[in-house]
Motif scaffolding. Structure first.
Motif, PDB file in Angstrom:
ATOM      1  N   ASP A  97       0.778  -1.152  -0.026  1.00 55.73           N
ATOM      2  CA  ASP A  97      -0.080  -0.061   0.035  1.00 55.73           C
ATOM      3  C   ASP A  97       1.005   1.310  -0.105  1.00 55.73           C
ATOM      4  O   ASP A  97       2.031   1.163   0.241  1.00 55.73           O
ATOM      5  CB  ASP A  97      -0.900   0.153   1.341  1.00 55.73           C
ATOM      6  N   ASP A 120      -8.666   2.859  -0.586  1.00 54.66           N
ATOM      7  CA  ASP A 120      -9.496   3.594  -1.048  1.00 54.66           C
ATOM      8  C   ASP A 120      -9.040   4.822  -1.875  1.00 54.66           C
ATOM      9  O   ASP A 120      -7.674   5.054  -1.554  1.00 54.66           O
ATOM     10  CB  ASP A 120      -9.971   4.434   0.345  1.00 54.66           C
ATOM     11  N   ASN A 121      -9.776   5.479  -2.824  1.00 55.32           N
ATOM     12  CA  ASN A 121      -9.443   6.266  -3.697  1.00 55.32           C
ATOM     13  C   ASN A 121     -10.518   7.443  -3.839  1.00 55.32           C
ATOM     14  O   ASN A 121     -11.645   7.201  -3.329  1.00 55.32           O
ATOM     15  CB  ASN A 121      -9.458   5.903  -5.124  1.00 55.32           C
ATOM     16  N   VAL A 157      -2.238   7.740   1.699  1.00 53.38           N
ATOM     17  CA  VAL A 157      -3.492   8.327   0.874  1.00 53.38           C
ATOM     18  C   VAL A 157      -3.565   9.539   0.470  1.00 53.38           C
ATOM     19  O   VAL A 157      -4.173  10.174  -0.338  1.00 53.38           O
ATOM     20  CB  VAL A 157      -5.012   7.912   1.534  1.00 53.38           C
ATOM     21  N   CYS A 193     -15.682   8.616  -2.691  1.00 47.80           N
ATOM     22  CA  CYS A 193     -14.682   7.723  -1.977  1.00 47.80           C
ATOM     23  C   CYS A 193     -14.943   6.103  -2.298  1.00 47.80           C
ATOM     24  O   CYS A 193     -16.205   5.862  -2.087  1.00 47.80           O
ATOM     25  CB  CYS A 193     -14.611   7.779  -0.472  1.00 47.80           C
ATOM     26  N   LEU A 224      -5.947  14.024  -1.797  1.00 46.63           N
ATOM     27  CA  LEU A 224      -6.025  12.653  -1.637  1.00 46.63           C
ATOM     28  C   LEU A 224      -5.769  11.795  -2.984  1.00 46.63           C
ATOM     29  O   LEU A 224      -6.329  12.456  -4.036  1.00 46.63           O
ATOM     30  CB  LEU A 224      -7.424  12.678  -1.075  1.00 46.63           C
ATOM     31  N   ARG A 225      -5.282  10.683  -2.875  1.00 44.04           N
ATOM     32  CA  ARG A 225      -5.191   9.883  -4.134  1.00 44.04           C
ATOM     33  C   ARG A 225      -6.464   9.720  -4.807  1.00 44.04           C
ATOM     34  O   ARG A 225      -7.429   8.977  -4.245  1.00 44.04           O
ATOM     35  CB  ARG A 225      -4.335   8.607  -3.782  1.00 44.04           C
TER      36      ARG A 225
END
Ligand code: HAM
Length: 440
Positions: A41, A106-107, A44, A120, A76-77
Motif C-alpha cells: 500500500d 480507498d481512492n 492516501v 470515495c 487525496l489519491r
C-alpha cells in the motif's frame, strides 16, 4: 435525524454492509495471491504535483486537493498508479523482476454523483512491472476474469474489451494524423456517448476540413473485431502500412496475447474492441475494460500498459501494466443478480448465566475459551434463562453454554446446540475440546 450527515459520495458501513465489503476483499486478496501477487500500500495523501501531470486532465479536475498546515499543496489519491510507479522507481534496481504487486485501498475523486460513481471508493489494483511482452497482459487479464468468476459471475454476465493505444498511434500516423493523435483519442474515448454532429464539430476544431474523412477513418477502425480485419484496415490506411515493422510487431503481440487467452480457455471473455482508449494520460499500449453485459456503460475494471511512467518518476526504463477494479460497480452487479451472500457476524458460543453466583465461573470460562480461539459472547446483566437463550438464538451463535447452579455443583455446564436444541452436560475442564469437536 442527525444534522451531521455524511458527505455526499462517502459511505458509512454498518456491520451487514461491512461484511459484504469484507467478502469482496477476501475474494480479491485470495485471487491475487493465487496468481502470485504480493500485497502493498502507499499513502492516501500525496503531493498535488504527483497527480497533476500523471493522471490526466479529467482526474486532475476531480482531485480533493488542499493546502496542508505546512503550506504544502496536497491531494487525496484519486488512483494508486502514480504512487505505485514512484515506489517501484525508488527501488527499481533492488526489486526482483517481474514485480507483481496488488493493493486494496480507498481512492477519492470529486465526481458528479451517479449510480456506480462515488467520491470515495475502493479499488483492487494489480500491476506487473518489468515485463515488456504480452505475457504480462495475459496474466492480468486471467486474474481479472478469475476474480470476477470468483464472485460467481460468468461469460453471460461480463466481458472485457481489449484495445491498443499503440495501434491507434500507428493507424493515425499512417493516415497522416500523427500530430493530432492525443486530441483525436480524447474524442474516440467519448465516441459512443456523443451524437454524430458533436463528433464532427470536435474533429473540425482539430483537423479543419479533413474532419469528414477523419470521421470515416475512425468509424471503420472502430468496427475492427478480428486480426484479419485489423490487417485489412492498415492495408487501406496507406502505402504498405500493413507491412511496416512496427505494425507487424504489434500484430505479433496481439497474436501472442489472443493465443495465450485461448490456451487458458479465456477467449470467450475477451473481445477486440478499439473503442476503448482510456482517459488516463499515461497509457502507452494495450488497454482494456471489463463491463457488466447488462450495463455496458459502466466499467467494473479498467487498466492497461504504461511503459513511461516509471521513468517519469525518476526510475529507469521499466515497462508496466496493470488494472484497477472498483468495489461499487462490482457490488451492484452482484446484488442485481442476487449473488451477494448474506452475512451474519456471529459467535461460536453464547454463555447463559444463572445469576451473580454463577457469573464468576462463566467469566473464567469466557476468558479461557477466547484465549483458545473461540468467539464467545454473554449478557452483561442478570436475565432470565429464557431471555438469554432467545438472545443466543437471535445472535446466530451455534451453541449456548448454560451456567446453572446445579450444573456448576457437578463441575459441568449444559451445552445446547441452538440449531436442534439437543442438550448435554459437558465437564468444564473439557469445554474447549468439546466445542472444537463440534465446530469442526
Ligand atoms: P480507472 O478506470 O480510473 O483506472 O478506475 C478503475 C475502476 O475503478 C473503474 O472501472 C471503476 O470500477 C472504479 N472507479 C473509478 N472511479 C470511480 C468512482 N468515482 N466511483 C466508483 N468507482 C470508481 C484507474 O484508476 C487506473 N489507475 C487503473 C490502473 C492500474 N491502470 C494501471 N494500473
Amino acid at each position: 435525524m442527525s444534522q451531521f450527515k455524511s458527505l455526499p459520495g462517502f459511505r458509512a458501513f454498518y456491520p451487514e454492509e461491512f461484511a459484504e465489503r469484507r467478502f469482496l476483499f477476501q475474494v480479491w486478496r485470495q485471487m491475487a495471491r493465487r496468481f502470485g501477487f504480493q500485497e502493498f500500500d502507499g499513502p492516501v495523501l500525496e503531493s498535488l504535483e504527483l497527480f497533476k501531470a500523471k493522471s490526466g486532465d479529467e482526474i486532475e479536475s476531480q482531485l480533493f486537493s488542499f493546502e496542508d498546515k505546512g503550506g504544502r499543496e496536497v491531494a487525496l489519491r484519486p488512483e494508486l498508479t502514480p504512487t505505485l510507479a514512484r515506489m517501484v522507481a525508488a527501488r527499481a534496481n533492488a526489486l526482483k523482476r517481474p514485480v507483481k504487486w496488488f493493493s486494496i485501498g480507498d481512492n477519492f475523486r470529486y465526481e458528479r454523483m451517479q449510480k456506480g460513481r462515488l467520491r470515495c471508493f475502493t479499488q483492487l489494483n494489480a500491476d506487473i512491472l518489468g515485463e515488456a511482452g504480452p505475457a504480462a497482459e495475459l496474466e492480468l487479464l486471467a486474474l481479472l476474469v478469475n476474480t470476477l468468476q470468483g464472485f460467481g459471475l460468468g461469460a453471460d454476465d461480463f466481458f472485457i474489451r481489449l484495445s491498443d493505444r499503440n495501434l491507434w498511434m500507428l493507424y493515425l500516423e499512417a493516415q497522416g494524423f500523427a500530430d493530432e493523435t492525443a486530441k483525436i483519442l480524447e474524442i474516440v474515448d467519448k465516441w459512443e456517448r456523443m451524437p454524430t454532429e458533436s463528433v464532427l464539430e470536435k474533429l473540425e476544431s482539430i483537423v479543419g476540413d479533413r474532419a469528414q474523412s477523419l470521421a470515416g477513418i475512425l468509424g471503420s477502425f472502430l468496427k475492427v473485431r478480428t486480426l484479419p480485419e485489423l490487417t485489412a484496415a492498415f492495408a487501406n490506411a496507406g502505402e504498405g502500412a500493413e507491412k511496416s515493422e512496427a505494425f507487424q510487431a504489434r500484430l505479433n503481440d496481439w497474436t501472442t496475447l489472443l493465443d495465450g487467452l485461448e490456451a487458458m480457455g479465456l477467449s470467450e471473455f475477451v473481445e477486440m474492441d478499439l473503442s476503448i482508449v482510456r482517459g488516463l494520460a499515461y497509457y502507452t499500449g494495450f488497454v482494456f475494460e471489463a463491463f457488466d453485459r447488462a450495463k455496458e456503460n459502466r466499467a467494473i475494471a479498467g487498466g492497461g500498459r504504461y511503459n513511461s511512467l516509471i521513468r517519469k518518476m525518476g526510475g529507469p526504463d521499466m515497462p508496466a501494466v496493470g488494472f484497477g477494479m472498483g468495489d461499487v460497480v462490482l457490488a451492484d452487479a452482484l446484488k442485481e443478480r442476487g449473488i451477494m451472500p448474506q452475512f451474519v457476524d456471529t459467535v461460536d458460543a453464547y454463555l447463559v448465566i444463572g445469576g451473580d453466583a454463577e457469573r464468576g465461573a462463566a467469566l473464567a470460562d469466557a476468558n479461557a475459551l477466547r484465549q483458545s480461539g473461540f468467539s464467545i459472547d454473554y449478557s452483561f446483566k442478570n436475565q432470565a434463562f429464557g431471555k438469554q437463550l432467545k438472545t443466543a438464538s437471535a445472535s446466530g451463535a451455534r451453541f449456548a453454554l448454560i451456567y446453572g447452579s446445579e450444573e456448576l455443583e457437578k463441575g459441568v455446564v449444559k451445552l445446547r446446540n441452538l440449531a436442534d436444541r439437543e442438550e448435554e452436560d459437558v465437564p468444564r475442564s473439557r469445554l474447549a475440546l468439546e466445542l472444537r469437536d463440534r465446530l469442526g
